[in-house]
Design a protein around this motif. Sequence first.
Motif, short mmCIF file in Angstrom:
data_model
loop_
_atom_site.label_atom_id
_atom_site.label_comp_id
_atom_site.label_asym_id
_atom_site.label_seq_id
_atom_site.Cartn_x
_atom_site.Cartn_y
_atom_site.Cartn_z
N HIS A 130 5.12 4.91 1.90
CA HIS A 130 5.58 5.15 0.35
C HIS A 130 5.15 3.80 -0.78
CE1 HIS A 130 9.62 3.78 0.58
NE2 HIS A 130 9.91 4.39 1.24
N SER A 131 4.63 4.05 -1.54
CA SER A 131 4.37 2.62 -2.43
C SER A 131 4.85 1.63 -1.76
CB SER A 131 4.61 3.64 -3.58
OG SER A 131 3.12 4.12 -3.65
N GLY A 132 6.87 1.64 -1.73
CA GLY A 132 7.59 0.99 -1.64
C GLY A 132 7.56 -0.49 -0.18
N GLU A 133 7.17 0.75 0.21
CA GLU A 133 6.91 0.01 1.79
C GLU A 133 5.08 -0.74 2.11
OE1 GLU A 133 9.41 3.65 4.11
OE2 GLU A 133 7.98 3.34 4.34
N ALA A 134 4.68 0.11 2.10
CA ALA A 134 3.55 -0.19 1.24
C ALA A 134 3.52 -1.76 0.76
CB ALA A 134 2.04 0.44 0.93
N ALA A 135 3.64 -1.93 -0.72
CA ALA A 135 4.12 -2.90 -1.04
C ALA A 135 4.54 -4.00 -0.34
CB ALA A 135 4.92 -2.85 -2.48
N ARG A 136 5.52 -4.29 -0.10
CA ARG A 136 6.67 -4.77 0.88
C ARG A 136 5.57 -5.37 2.62
NH1 ARG A 136 10.68 -0.97 1.42
NH2 ARG A 136 11.15 -1.03 -0.59
N LEU A 137 4.79 -4.71 2.37
CA LEU A 137 3.99 -5.30 3.21
C LEU A 137 2.52 -5.86 2.84
CD1 LEU A 137 3.00 -1.82 5.85
CD2 LEU A 137 4.16 -3.70 6.90
N LEU A 138 2.20 -5.65 1.89
CA LEU A 138 1.05 -6.76 1.14
C LEU A 138 1.79 -7.81 0.68
CD1 LEU A 138 -0.87 -2.82 0.02
CD2 LEU A 138 -1.93 -4.59 2.16
N LYS A 139 2.59 -7.81 0.00
CA LYS A 139 2.96 -8.67 -0.13
C LYS A 139 2.91 -8.99 -2.20
CE LYS A 139 4.48 -11.13 3.98
NZ LYS A 139 5.66 -9.84 4.60
N VAL A 140 2.95 -7.23 -2.70
CA VAL A 140 2.79 -6.71 -3.98
C VAL A 140 3.65 -6.22 -4.16
CG1 VAL A 140 -0.08 -7.48 -3.76
CG2 VAL A 140 1.43 -5.39 -3.80
N THR A 141 3.67 -5.83 -5.23
CA THR A 141 5.12 -5.70 -5.97
C THR A 141 4.44 -3.59 -5.85
OG1 THR A 141 4.09 -4.94 -8.34
CG2 THR A 141 5.39 -6.80 -7.75
N ALA A 142 5.31 -2.98 -5.97
CA ALA A 142 5.26 -1.06 -6.03
C ALA A 142 4.05 -0.59 -7.44
CB ALA A 142 6.65 -0.66 -6.00
N THR A 143 4.48 -1.32 -8.04
CA THR A 143 3.31 -1.34 -9.05
C THR A 143 2.26 -1.56 -9.52
OG1 THR A 143 5.56 -2.14 -10.94
CG2 THR A 143 3.44 -1.31 -11.90
N GLU A 144 2.05 -2.28 -8.56
CA GLU A 144 0.80 -2.88 -9.01
C GLU A 144 -0.20 -2.20 -7.08
OE1 GLU A 144 -0.31 -7.58 -7.96
OE2 GLU A 144 1.53 -7.54 -7.36
N VAL A 145 0.66 -1.49 -6.35
CA VAL A 145 0.02 -0.36 -5.49
C VAL A 145 0.22 0.14 -6.36
CG1 VAL A 145 1.00 1.39 -3.47
CG2 VAL A 145 1.56 -1.02 -3.94
N GLU A 146 0.81 0.68 -7.22
CA GLU A 146 0.54 2.56 -8.12
C GLU A 146 -0.82 2.39 -8.40
OE1 GLU A 146 2.68 5.56 -7.57
OE2 GLU A 146 2.40 4.92 -5.96
N SER A 147 -0.15 1.15 -9.25
CA SER A 147 -1.71 0.91 -9.78
C SER A 147 -3.11 1.32 -9.63
CB SER A 147 -1.27 -0.13 -11.29
OG SER A 147 -1.91 -1.39 -10.01
N ASP A 148 -3.26 0.54 -8.12
CA ASP A 148 -4.65 1.23 -7.57
C ASP A 148 -3.98 1.59 -5.91
OD1 ASP A 148 -7.18 1.64 -6.28
OD2 ASP A 148 -7.63 -0.93 -7.49
N ARG A 149 -3.84 2.79 -5.93
CA ARG A 149 -3.34 3.46 -4.57
C ARG A 149 -4.20 3.20 -3.50
NH1 ARG A 149 1.45 6.58 -3.12
NH2 ARG A 149 -0.44 8.03 -2.77
N TYR A 150 -5.18 3.70 -4.47
CA TYR A 150 -7.12 3.58 -3.55
C TYR A 150 -6.55 2.27 -2.88
CZ TYR A 150 -11.93 4.19 -1.94
OH TYR A 150 -12.93 4.04 -1.15
#
Lengths: 281, 281, 281, 281
Positions: free
Chosen positions: C152-172
């Motif tokens: 989910h977004s939080g786990e993706a953020a941790r994998l990409l070393k970014v914030t969950a907000t950054e993931v959410e702002s451009d999920r694609y």
Amino acid sequence: IAKVVDFRNMPAFPGRKINSHKGMMGKLLCIGGNEQYGGAIRLTAEAALRTGTGLVKVFCHEASRQTVNNTRPEIMVETRTEQLQQTLGWSDAIVIGPGLGQDSWSIKVLEAALSHCLEQHKHLVIDADALNLIAEHQRLVIPQNLAIITPHSGEAARLLKVTATEVESDRYKAATRLTQTFKTVSVLKGPGTLITSQGNTWVCENGNPGMATGGMGDVLSGVLGALLSKGISNRLSALYGVCLHSHAADIAAQENGEIGLLASDLFPYIRKLVNTEKTDA
Amino acid sequence: IAKVVDFRNMPAFPGRKINSHKGMMGKLLCIGGNEQYGGAIRLTAEAALRTGTGLVKVFCHEASRQTVNNTRPEIMVETRTEQLQQTLGWSDAIVIGPGLGQDSWSIKVLEAALSHCLEQHKHLVIDADALNLIAEHQRLVIPQNLAIITPHSGEAARLLKVTATEVESDRYKAATRLTQTFKTVSVLKGPGTLITSQGNTWVCENGNPGMATGGMGDVLSGVLGALLSKGISNRLSALYGVCLHSHAADIAAQENGEIGLLASDLFPYIRKLVNTEKTDA
Amino acid sequence: IAKVVDFRNMPAFPGRKINSHKGMMGKLLCIGGNEQYGGAIRLTAEAALRTGTGLVKVFCHEASRQTVNNTRPEIMVETRTEQLQQTLGWSDAIVIGPGLGQDSWSIKVLEAALSHCLEQHKHLVIDADALNLIAEHQRLVIPQNLAIITPHSGEAARLLKVTATEVESDRYKAATRLTQTFKTVSVLKGPGTLITSQGNTWVCENGNPGMATGGMGDVLSGVLGALLSKGISNRLSALYGVCLHSHAADIAAQENGEIGLLASDLFPYIRKLVNTEKTDA
Amino acid sequence: IAKVVDFRNMPAFPGRKINSHKGMMGKLLCIGGNEQYGGAIRLTAEAALRTGTGLVKVFCHEASRQTVNNTRPEIMVETRTEQLQQTLGWSDAIVIGPGLGQDSWSIKVLEAALSHCLEQHKHLVIDADALNLIAEHQRLVIPQNLAIITPHSGEAARLLKVTATEVESDRYKAATRLTQTFKTVSVLKGPGTLITSQGNTWVCENGNPGMATGGMGDVLSGVLGALLSKGISNRLSALYGVCLHSHAADIAAQENGEIGLLASDLFPYIRKLVNTEKTDA
């Protein structure tokens, strides 16, 4: 050369007598459910209850007690090895194998059960790891003319000291050899399950690919054990039980699909079929 | 000489009063479920809940707690022997016996329950191993005029110091002797269950051979206990409860067959029947 | 730029072959269920069974065994760490993560599973805490071209070393980066779940807000693992599995409402959908 | 003077937003389930899930873990006291009381929860033994303007230092005093449950005598907690939740009878009602 059998052409299940009580409806002992393997014997036990055995007791490892008992309080459970002899004595028939495992507990329990059946001329179903142990240990001997064995191809191969491919290449021959070698009724499971007794082979017409799922064999051994516990002969139990089990799976698959069918989905259909009125054939 | 009773001719179940709360609907304590025997008392407890007791508590061995509680969180469970007296005191009525076993824990608990009922003039159902223990130990005495006992033929024989065959050869006489000897209402289970109280014997017309399966007696004792917990007399509880239980089994068998009927299959039918509106007879 | 996918436009589920047996229907190992977290892997395992895997085994902490096994005896359970290598070897595909936790047991088990899949070129689904551990520990490496990851977004953020907000702002963009960075098929869960493989991105049109409830992701990973275990490619498993899971939730919500929908409510609908006949698209 | 409230006249349940994820649907922590009392908090937790909370975690005694988790894997369970602070911090709202017991574990956990809610201005439901402990221990203080308390008459009496008979003789007055004394929304359970907030009293028109059965209150506290976890005000949560719970029981009783209705029978009806479309009143 195998005769075709189909549940839809078989005689009705023998009904209960009016003056029955639970002890007269059969007492079945299901042995298995070693540590880590409680689920298998749980399935066997409920299958037996739904086939109409009056009393079902499971002898299993203490670690499996709750898996066996918590969702089906009608199953009696015994886990104390010092009670094994008494528990064997209580039973009218025995199923041994589902989740039995292959450790020292397994061997000890299997040896006791085989001896008991031989001495008491008691009928039994031998399945799964019990067959693997028998294949491996010479001192574990199937009591002649008392057992139904229910191997799949791999277990049959081990019993016959051949490869599974050899079994698969001539299933008819393998089934016949099992019966001849071990003086049993043999049920060789697979697509087109074969049933053999001395001089006869049948192939079950019922069944579907949805049965290729874990626990289906455990349910079959419970059905067979239930029939034995009611005093039905090994041959008729095997014929009737195999077809009943497969036909229940056919109805379950017709109603909700073959894929994702689980073993315990069969229970209501088994009960339905044993209660179906039919003209005796 | 026995009068025939049939659920279909009995008066309706006494409805709940509008200003009821759960404590007023009866508090039933079910005692049993020794190590290895949790399933029996689990069945008793849910039967009582479905018959309409407001609160059901099980006193059992710690090893049976999860079997009793995990699939029915509405059942309260107590396993601490130091809480036994308080738990006895909490109850309006008691069932003792299903899965009680026959070891020292069993005797201790049974003795406490019998004393408590005698001192408090509390009504109770005595079933299964509790009857076997009473047959064997002179100091375990059924409190007079307070109990319903529910033996099958074997348990009745032990209580009367005769053989099961003697009981079976004249069930009417055996039931009458039980009531006379122990000053109880007696329910002699079997095909054509007999209910006796001082001077009266009834035979239950409901029931079917599908009831010859493990756990059916445990369900009956829960039904009877539920009725006692609501302040209904021992005689009426026995008459109404036996017929309710058997008629529920009849409907269950009509709908899904006699063979493979399990004890817990009765629960929805019990609930249905206690909610049936009838013209009071 | 993402292509829209919808279960209703997808080809039918590949049916079972007539001569199938349970080993051929796929053997899936589900790893997770650390102490305190047994429920998650329980959901994964049944989801896999209902999607049609022939055999499902759970490797979990001993403390979770009963939570996994007691209400679904068809699930095999292994809890002995000394059996881990053999259990890994048994499987056709692996799901790791649901309820895995983040302690030393978790790391040890995850490391073994990742190594095994790399060496054996075995396909796997990586979910939940397995992703969190991989994000944190450099030595835990996702085997290239073998995995489906399901953050989910939080786990993706941790994998990409970014914030969950950054993931959410451009999920694609996040989904694409996951696939590029880890050489996986990536499933970025959320409203409008994205599936990416090398050079392609899809967005799932199925699904509803009722899926925002605990355990839904565990069910998804089981569905995906089941497809992998049948030899279906990672890309097709992800596309088909995500849409199947979401469409099952849509039907469940239509029938009984979005609010209060639970993860295990999906099981009958999953089974129904995999058995639906469709014209191949 | 109490205003009548009835679920059938209330506005529809606030629907889920399209871009919801499970964390946004509310995170509810249910605290209780001491040794011997696992069933109560199990009921609370599922009630919350069926009312639509996204994530439900139970903090209970280790001995109750399996009772809480085994039949409902969607419930998260935490039993480690060293994780209590973190678990409190995770939650959006708290229910405390069902099966909490009255020993040192109970007091320690309750004290931590009350402090946490006070410091964090977090809303909570206080029920059952939590109320009994607060009545007895001066240092256990209900945080003002944050709690819904849900006593029955006996618990109300203990809180108000009067007799249960005094409460029963003027329930309206007792409810009002509870709210004034503790600065809470108060739900005084019983036939005609009263809800009071500062200056207002309502009486719930829904409900039936079948609700007088063990566990009904545990279900209510879960419903209320679920509403709080979604950010609904204490007053509206109490009004809506009490009527929802009682109306669900009314439908359940209409369908299958008042007698023998069990607390968990309400779950499907709760889900049904929260999904009912209504014109906003």
